[in-house]
Design a protein around this motif. Structure first.
Motif, PDB file in Angstrom:
ATOM      1  N   ASP A  75      14.655 -29.245   0.237  1.00 13.53           N
ATOM      2  CA  ASP A  75      13.800 -29.669  -0.862  1.00 13.53           C
ATOM      3  C   ASP A  75      14.179 -29.062  -2.220  1.00 13.53           C
ATOM      4  N   TYR A  79       8.364 -19.106  -5.295  1.00 10.54           N
ATOM      5  CA  TYR A  79       7.245 -20.034  -5.131  1.00 10.54           C
ATOM      6  C   TYR A  79       6.047 -19.319  -4.517  1.00 10.54           C
ATOM      7  N   THR A 130       2.996 -17.365  -9.419  1.00 14.50           N
ATOM      8  CA  THR A 130       3.835 -18.071 -10.400  1.00 14.50           C
ATOM      9  C   THR A 130       3.405 -19.528 -10.553  1.00 14.50           C
ATOM     10  N   PHE A 131       2.379 -19.922  -9.844  1.00  8.58           N
ATOM     11  CA  PHE A 131       1.927 -21.320  -9.908  1.00  8.58           C
ATOM     12  C   PHE A 131       0.898 -21.452 -11.032  1.00  8.58           C
ATOM     13  N   VAL A 132       1.235 -22.245 -12.034  1.00  7.86           N
ATOM     14  CA  VAL A 132       0.340 -22.410 -13.184  1.00  7.86           C
ATOM     15  C   VAL A 132      -0.744 -23.433 -12.841  1.00  7.86           C
ATOM     16  N   ASN A 154      -3.788 -29.911 -10.958  1.00  9.31           N
ATOM     17  CA  ASN A 154      -3.480 -29.343  -9.635  1.00  9.31           C
ATOM     18  C   ASN A 154      -4.502 -28.328  -9.147  1.00  9.31           C
ATOM     19  N   VAL A 185       6.949 -37.004  -7.441  1.00  9.40           N
ATOM     20  CA  VAL A 185       8.142 -36.156  -7.318  1.00  9.40           C
ATOM     21  C   VAL A 185       8.090 -34.973  -8.297  1.00  9.40           C
ATOM     22  N   GLY A 186       8.447 -33.805  -7.779  1.00  7.59           N
ATOM     23  CA  GLY A 186       8.603 -32.633  -8.645  1.00  7.59           C
ATOM     24  C   GLY A 186       7.333 -32.121  -9.278  1.00  7.59           C
ATOM     25  N   LEU A 187       6.204 -32.272  -8.588  1.00  5.91           N
ATOM     26  CA  LEU A 187       4.939 -31.835  -9.193  1.00  5.91           C
ATOM     27  C   LEU A 187       4.378 -30.563  -8.568  1.00  5.91           C
ATOM     28  N   GLY A 188       5.108 -29.945  -7.657  1.00  2.07           N
ATOM     29  CA  GLY A 188       4.656 -28.632  -7.171  1.00  2.07           C
ATOM     30  C   GLY A 188       4.154 -28.595  -5.742  1.00  2.07           C
ATOM     31  N   LYS A 189       4.408 -29.628  -4.957  1.00  2.00           N
ATOM     32  CA  LYS A 189       3.925 -29.621  -3.566  1.00  2.00           C
ATOM     33  C   LYS A 189       4.629 -28.522  -2.753  1.00  2.00           C
ATOM     34  N   THR A 190       5.952 -28.489  -2.882  1.00  5.78           N
ATOM     35  CA  THR A 190       6.705 -27.481  -2.135  1.00  5.78           C
ATOM     36  C   THR A 190       6.328 -26.081  -2.608  1.00  5.78           C
ATOM     37  N   HIS A 191       6.167 -25.944  -3.912  1.00  8.89           N
ATOM     38  CA  HIS A 191       5.794 -24.634  -4.462  1.00  8.89           C
ATOM     39  C   HIS A 191       4.482 -24.165  -3.810  1.00  8.89           C
ATOM     40  N   ILE A 205       7.828 -31.831 -13.219  1.00 11.39           N
ATOM     41  CA  ILE A 205       7.960 -30.423 -13.614  1.00 11.39           C
ATOM     42  C   ILE A 205       9.372 -29.911 -13.350  1.00 11.39           C
ATOM     43  N   ARG A 206      10.018 -30.464 -12.343  1.00 10.59           N
ATOM     44  CA  ARG A 206      11.398 -30.056 -12.077  1.00 10.59           C
ATOM     45  C   ARG A 206      12.268 -30.369 -13.288  1.00 10.59           C
ATOM     46  N   GLU A 213      11.488 -27.946 -16.218  1.00  9.52           N
ATOM     47  CA  GLU A 213      12.161 -26.660 -16.066  1.00  9.52           C
ATOM     48  C   GLU A 213      13.673 -26.799 -16.233  1.00  9.52           C
TER      49      GLU A 213
HETATM   50  N1  LIG Z   1       1.940 -25.583 -11.384  1.00  5.44           N
HETATM   51  C1  LIG Z   1       3.179 -25.124 -11.428  1.00  5.44           C
HETATM   52  N2  LIG Z   1       3.434 -23.925 -11.977  1.00  5.44           N
HETATM   53  C2  LIG Z   1       4.698 -23.457 -12.070  1.00  5.44           C
HETATM   54  N3  LIG Z   1       5.786 -24.112 -11.633  1.00  5.44           N
HETATM   55  C3  LIG Z   1       5.579 -25.305 -11.061  1.00  5.44           C
HETATM   56  C4  LIG Z   1       4.282 -25.874 -10.925  1.00  5.44           C
HETATM   57  N4  LIG Z   1       4.386 -27.079 -10.319  1.00  5.44           N
HETATM   58  C5  LIG Z   1       5.689 -27.248 -10.085  1.00  5.44           C
HETATM   59  N5  LIG Z   1       6.414 -26.201 -10.521  1.00  5.44           N
HETATM   60  C6  LIG Z   1       7.865 -26.036 -10.430  1.00  5.44           C
HETATM   61  O1  LIG Z   1       8.466 -27.330 -10.528  1.00  5.44           O
HETATM   62  C7  LIG Z   1       9.578 -27.437  -9.659  1.00  5.44           C
HETATM   63  C8  LIG Z   1       9.368 -28.613  -8.720  1.00  5.44           C
HETATM   64  O2  LIG Z   1       8.277 -28.325  -7.845  1.00  5.44           O
HETATM   65  P1  LIG Z   1       8.307 -28.669  -6.268  1.00  5.44           P
HETATM   66  O3  LIG Z   1       9.692 -28.582  -5.745  1.00  5.44           O
HETATM   67  O4  LIG Z   1       7.255 -27.848  -5.626  1.00  5.44           O
HETATM   68  O5  LIG Z   1       7.865 -30.196  -6.343  1.00  5.44           O
HETATM   69  P2  LIG Z   1       7.570 -31.229  -5.177  1.00  5.44           P
HETATM   70  O6  LIG Z   1       6.266 -31.844  -5.525  1.00  5.44           O
HETATM   71  O7  LIG Z   1       7.671 -30.558  -3.854  1.00  5.44           O
HETATM   72  O8  LIG Z   1       8.735 -32.283  -5.358  1.00  5.44           O
HETATM   73  P3  LIG Z   1       9.392 -33.328  -4.309  1.00  5.44           P
HETATM   74  O9  LIG Z   1       8.485 -34.501  -4.302  1.00  5.44           O
HETATM   75  O10 LIG Z   1      10.716 -33.651  -4.919  1.00  5.44           O
HETATM   76  O11 LIG Z   1       9.487 -32.662  -2.962  1.00  5.44           O
HETATM   77  C9  LIG Z   1       9.673 -26.114  -8.928  1.00  5.44           C
HETATM   78  O12 LIG Z   1      10.631 -25.315  -9.573  1.00  5.44           O
HETATM   79  C10 LIG Z   1       8.302 -25.503  -9.089  1.00  5.44           C
HETATM   80  O13 LIG Z   1       8.327 -24.101  -9.104  1.00  5.44           O
END
Ligand SMILES: Nc1ncnc2c1ncn2[C@@H]1O[C@H](COP(=O)(O)OP(=O)(O)OP(=O)(O)O)[C@@H](O)[C@H]1O
Length: 450
Positions: free
Chosen positions: A41, A117, A121-123, A128, A155-161, A314-315, A318
């Protein structure tokens, strides 16, 4: 994913060398021995052969090459990745020690949790806060309140984080907990492997004897019958013994059109928590957080420029920051707004309105539904293809000036009445189904961010 990155690895290194003028000696010493060890991921774990290049390798590679590597990966892969390093010397130890099931090691162990993660560090923002509160509640009381926890969002909105944050939290509280984080892709590959090697019993034993299972991007098991079946039994075994299950997906269960009903109802039985795109303030806060974590100092106007122009992922937000920092260091120029505009010109073109084409719509809709554009254009009438196709028809009428006849022609030579029918159907469905309404809004934002 690992295979794709591996196959592009030489290209990535080549880009890095040429773009940033790396000498042959430096390349041979530091970069050539780097190998892709794992990809989970959007985090690439790179193996450093420190036995070959000596103990200072990690520091040198981090300080000198990590940023360049990230930028080069993004250039070649067209999307940003995090990079983690693992030392060959550590790996030997970790592998020797690794128990078949227990996965306590936090960083370089089989879980591959990204150390960054965490909840700290999660804002938190309006987009969210519910998902974050649910994740924290689950981390504090695993198996007790919300089971499963189903986190979904684009995509890239912080689910994995968030998922990794839960795992870190639980392991910090009790390092003996058997926590397993996998992507559904990895789950599928392991299952295929077990079937081929006749080791499905071990596979089951592994997955059914853990305390907390985190399974990322579950949408990829759609349509894979055997995987769904196996996951269903794993799910039941764990659930019955009150083990916590956390699932993430790019969409809610009811939009997983061809997911087996019995799995869908299991998912819906727990707590569903969505993550939306962040608003401007949250985007700024995320950039500030990254600035702090990376030890950077960036002017307000540059931050505003990025936060104003990159909205839905968010990806990418960053990645943009990483890119301008790399640009400024490499060109030895001051990091100001002018430089930011120059560095990000491929991603942000403020004065140009994006032209919406049917091809773009097809691409976005197909990606969202985990199918290929070719399937949209095809004659396939199965619902998991024909419904997204009808969404394309709807969006083409709404977002382009094309006539229904032209839209039909582009979408694989269909009749104008078929297009009209598709348009009407989706319009009606949107009125009666708030979740579809939401999905279509997300799609429109992706197609036409303004
Ligand atoms: N609320 C947040 N605070 C700080 N960083 C965040 C936040 N949400 C996302 N990020 C950062 O954005 C990046 C993408 O997040 P992440 O990989 O968790 O997204 P995802 O939803 O799992 O994406 P995918 O759908 O591609 O699996 C990571 O570097 C993560 O740390």
């Amino acid at each position: 994913m690992k295979n794709i990155i591996q196959s592009k690895w030489d290209e990535i290194l080549k880009y890095l060398i040429y773009e940033y003028g790396i000498t042959e000696v430096s390349y041979n010493t530091w970069l050539r021995p780097l190998k892709v060890y794992d990809v989970t991921d959007h985090v690439i774990t790179v193996l450093i052969n420190d036995e070959l290049i000596g103990p200072p390798s990690l520091t040198v590679i981090r300080n000198k090459y990590e940023l360049l590597l990230k930028v080069s990966i993004e250039e070649i892969m067209n999307e940003p990745y995090e990079v983690n390093f693992i030392l060959a010397s550590q790996l030997d130890k970790a592998e020797k020690k690794a128990e078949p099931v227990a996965v306590k090691k936090k960083n370089n162990g089989p879980n591959f949790l990204n150390p960054r993660y965490t909840f700290d560090t999660f804002v938190v923002g309006g987009n969210n806060e519910f998902a974050r509160a649910a994740a924290l509640a689950v981390a504090e009381n695993p198996g007790e309140i919300y089971n499963p926890l189903f986190i979904y969002g684009g995509v890239g909105l912080g689910k994995t984080h968030l998922m990794h944050s839960i795992a870190h939290f639980v392991l910090d509280q009790n390092p003996d907990t058997k926590v397993l984080y996998v992507t559904s892709e990895k789950f599928t590959n392991e299952l295929i492997d077990a079937i081929q090697k006749n080791t499905t019993n071990q596979f089951r034993e592994k997955y059914r004897s853990i305390d907390i299972l985190l399974i990322d991007d579950i949408q990829f098991i759609i349509g894979k019958e055997r995987t769904q079946e196996e996951f269903f039994h794993t799910f039941n075994t764990l659930h019955e013994s009150k083990k916590q299950i956390i699932i993430s997906s790019d969409r809610p269960p009811k939009e997983m059109l061809t997911l087996e009903d019995r799995l869908r109802s299991r998912f819906e039985h727990g707590l569903l928590a969505d993550i939306q795109s962040p608003d401007y303030e949250t985007r700024m806060a995320i950039l500030r957080k990254k600035e702090e974590l990376d030890g950077l100092k960036i002017e307000e106007d540059v931050m505003r420029y990025i936060a104003t122009n990159i909205k839905s992922n968010i990806r990418e937000l960053e990645g943009a920051l990483t890119k301008i920092v790399a640009f400024s260091r490499l060109k030895k120029r001051e990091l100001n707004l002018l430089l930011a505009e120059e560095a990000l010109q491929d991603i942000i073109s403020p004065n140009e309105k994006k032209i919406v084409t049917p091809e773009l719509i097809v691409e976005v809709v197909a990606e969202h539904h985990n199918i290929t554009p070719a399937e949209i254009y095809s004659k396939d009438k199965s619902r998991n293809i024909s419904y997204p196709r009808q969404i394309v028809m709807y969006l083409c009428r709404r977002l382009t000036d094309l006539s229904v006849t032209e839209i039909g022609k582009i979408l694989g030579g269909r009749d104008h009445s078929t297009v009209l029918h598709g348009y009407d159907k989706v319009m009606n469905d949107i009125e009666n189904d708030p979740s579809l309404h939401n999905t279509v809004d997300v799609l429109i934002k992706k197609i036409n961010p303004e």
